[in-house]
Design a protein around this motif. Structure first.
Motif, PDB file in Angstrom:
ATOM      1  N   ILE A 174      -4.097  -6.272  -2.324  1.00 23.41           N
ATOM      2  CA  ILE A 174      -5.400  -6.083  -1.690  1.00 23.41           C
ATOM      3  C   ILE A 174      -6.445  -6.640  -2.648  1.00 23.41           C
ATOM      4  O   ILE A 174      -6.666  -6.094  -3.730  1.00 23.41           O
ATOM      5  N   THR A 175      -7.043  -7.744  -2.284  1.00 24.19           N
ATOM      6  CA  THR A 175      -8.022  -8.396  -3.150  1.00 24.19           C
ATOM      7  C   THR A 175      -9.383  -7.723  -3.013  1.00 24.19           C
ATOM      8  O   THR A 175      -9.609  -6.908  -2.106  1.00 24.19           O
TER       9      THR A 175
ATOM     10  N   LEU B  81      -5.580  -4.658   3.951  1.00 23.87           N
ATOM     11  CA  LEU B  81      -4.955  -3.346   4.133  1.00 23.87           C
ATOM     12  C   LEU B  81      -3.816  -3.426   5.144  1.00 23.87           C
ATOM     13  O   LEU B  81      -2.728  -2.877   4.926  1.00 23.87           O
ATOM     14  N   HIS B  82      -4.059  -4.105   6.236  1.00 27.57           N
ATOM     15  CA  HIS B  82      -3.064  -4.224   7.301  1.00 27.57           C
ATOM     16  C   HIS B  82      -1.812  -4.940   6.807  1.00 27.57           C
ATOM     17  O   HIS B  82      -0.683  -4.480   7.026  1.00 27.57           O
TER      18      HIS B  82
ATOM     19  N   THR C 154      -0.632   4.956  11.428  1.00 26.42           N
ATOM     20  CA  THR C 154      -1.982   5.110  11.983  1.00 26.42           C
ATOM     21  C   THR C 154      -2.940   4.103  11.362  1.00 26.42           C
ATOM     22  O   THR C 154      -3.745   3.474  12.061  1.00 26.42           O
ATOM     23  N   LEU C 155      -2.851   3.935  10.031  1.00 28.03           N
ATOM     24  CA  LEU C 155      -3.717   2.980   9.336  1.00 28.03           C
ATOM     25  C   LEU C 155      -3.493   1.563   9.853  1.00 28.03           C
ATOM     26  O   LEU C 155      -4.454   0.823  10.121  1.00 28.03           O
ATOM     27  N   LEU C 156      -2.233   1.165  10.008  1.00 28.19           N
ATOM     28  CA  LEU C 156      -1.932  -0.179  10.495  1.00 28.19           C
ATOM     29  C   LEU C 156      -2.456  -0.379  11.915  1.00 28.19           C
ATOM     30  O   LEU C 156      -2.969  -1.453  12.258  1.00 28.19           O
TER      31      LEU C 156
END
Length: 406
Positions: free
Chosen positions: A186-187, A199-200, A361-363
């Protein structure tokens, strides 16, 4: 592939959010249920234990018009006996209590609830959340929806992995791995869209094997007899069914205590020293299946507990499972529930499965946000292109006409 991943994700996102969050809660449903209902799950009599036949006799005498289906009769110290009866309704059509709790010292009833009750009361909250997880609380139709969702999700996991690979460089070239490495990090975000994308992609890669396993095992648990088991039996070798083991000394009817001893002696002969803690009853034929060989009602870590079925009319062992056992197909079937629940790796596994529900859930949420931001950007770009290619006098005329209409 990208369009397929995008629109499959948009369709599945609402269901995956529900499945993921309820799954995270369900991993620790026993502990949470005990916290919400200590009067049903906790007793002061820590060491008392009645014989199985006495427990069953008391339950049947108190509820003669409902059949006893299953009972967890050997609780851990301080725990209670947990029994399930056949569903029934009273004269007004309301569901009767069919999940009961008893004190192990004398089998007096502590309380009960409707096993499939609804919805947010403390008595039924955790079972309801669990039922939403595996069937959307919609019975067989809900299980089909969950199973099909899990099947499509399994295929989309594979598609999503392919989308993270560098587009040109083949894997055997040196530049492939350095190019793919960027997908795992994650940059520092230059925009909200970039943050959502990182994030995904990164969470999807780091948890990919767990998420794929959860999707596949979801198919196995929701559509096992209909889809998963026939496929496994078709493509993988399976062990031959174990023939019945007659009772030494010849056929003889057994009461429940004798059937329990028969099951215990059988597992001891196969290297298992724990006593059974749970019983599933069947009347056709009259048989008793003993499981949870753990000396209490906890689920053993790993592949789980032996399951021994005793024919009470003859004393024969008609079914015996000692997971993990058998050939590759048997192992594939046996690993699905322990993997999905996290019990395969004990407490660490349960925590990972709980986190995987949150990650799902996040994805799902980040996938929808990525689509929304890109859609908005395309709309803005199209508007700018239209304005750039439209003569100024037409823009002024259109604005004047709009002002007149207002």
């Amino acid at each position: 592939m990208l369009l397929l991943h995008r629109y499959v994700g948009l369709v599945l996102a609402p269901l995956l959010v529900v499945i993921g969050l309820t799954g995270s809660v369900s991993v620790f449903r026993v502990e949470l249920d005990r916290m919400l209902n200590p009067d049903l799950f906790i007793t002061r009599h820590k060491d008392a234990q009645l014989p199985l036949s006495r427990i069953v006799a008391v339950i049947r005498s108190q509820h003669p018009d409902q059949s006893l289906i299953a009972v967890d009769y050997r609780p851990a110290p301080g725990g209670t006996i947990h029994a399930y009866l056949s569903p029934a309704t009273d004269k007004s059509g309301r569901s009767r209590t069919d999940e009961l709790f008893f004190d192990p010292s004398d089998a007096h009833e502590l309380g009960g609830r409707v096993a499939e009750g609804c919805c947010l009361g403390r008595r039924v909250l955790i079972p309801f959340i669990y039922r939403v997880h595996y069937s959307l609380a919609a019975g067989p139709i809900g299980m089909w929806i969950i199973g099909i969702t899990a099947l499509v999700w399994s295929l989309d996991c594979l598609n999503g992995l392919l989308l993270t690979l560098p587009p040109v460089t083949p894997p055997w070239r040196r530049g492939f791995w350095s190019g793919w490495q960027k997908a795992w990090v994650i940059t520092r975000p230059r925009s909200a869209l970039r943050l959502f994308f990182d994030l995904h992609r990164a969470f999807g890669l780091w948890l990919w094997i767990i998420l794929l396993g959860m999707a596949v095992s979801g198919v196995a648990l929701a559509l096992g007899p209909q889809v998963f088991q026939p496929v496994v039996r078709t493509f993988f070798p399976m062990a031959e069914p174990t023939p019945p083991v007659p009772r030494p000394g010849g056929a003889h009817p057994l009461n429940l205590d004798e059937a329990e001893s028969r099951a215990y002696d059988y597992v001891v002969a196969h290297g298992v020293s724990a006593r059974p803690a749970a019983l599933l009853l069947s009347s056709a034929p009259d048989s008793a299946m003993f499981y949870l060989f753990s000396n209490d009602d906890s689920f053993p870590a790993g592949f789980g507990s032996p399951m021994i079925t005793v024919n009470r009319e003859t004393g024969a062992i008609t079914q015996a499972e000692f997971p993990p056992h058998g050939r590759l197909g048997d192992l594939i079937l046996q690993v699905q529930d322990p993997f999905h629940s996290g019990r395969l790796a004990g407490l660490v596994g349960r925590i990972l499965v709980c986190l995987s529900g949150i990650a799902t859930t996040l994805l799902s949420v980040t996938g929808v946000l990525i689509w929304q931001r890109k859609r908005r950007a395309r709309a803005q770009a199209a508007l700018k292109s239209t304005l750039r290619n439209t003569p100024p006098h037409r823009i002024a005329r259109s604005a004047s006409a709009q002002h007149s209409e207002d």
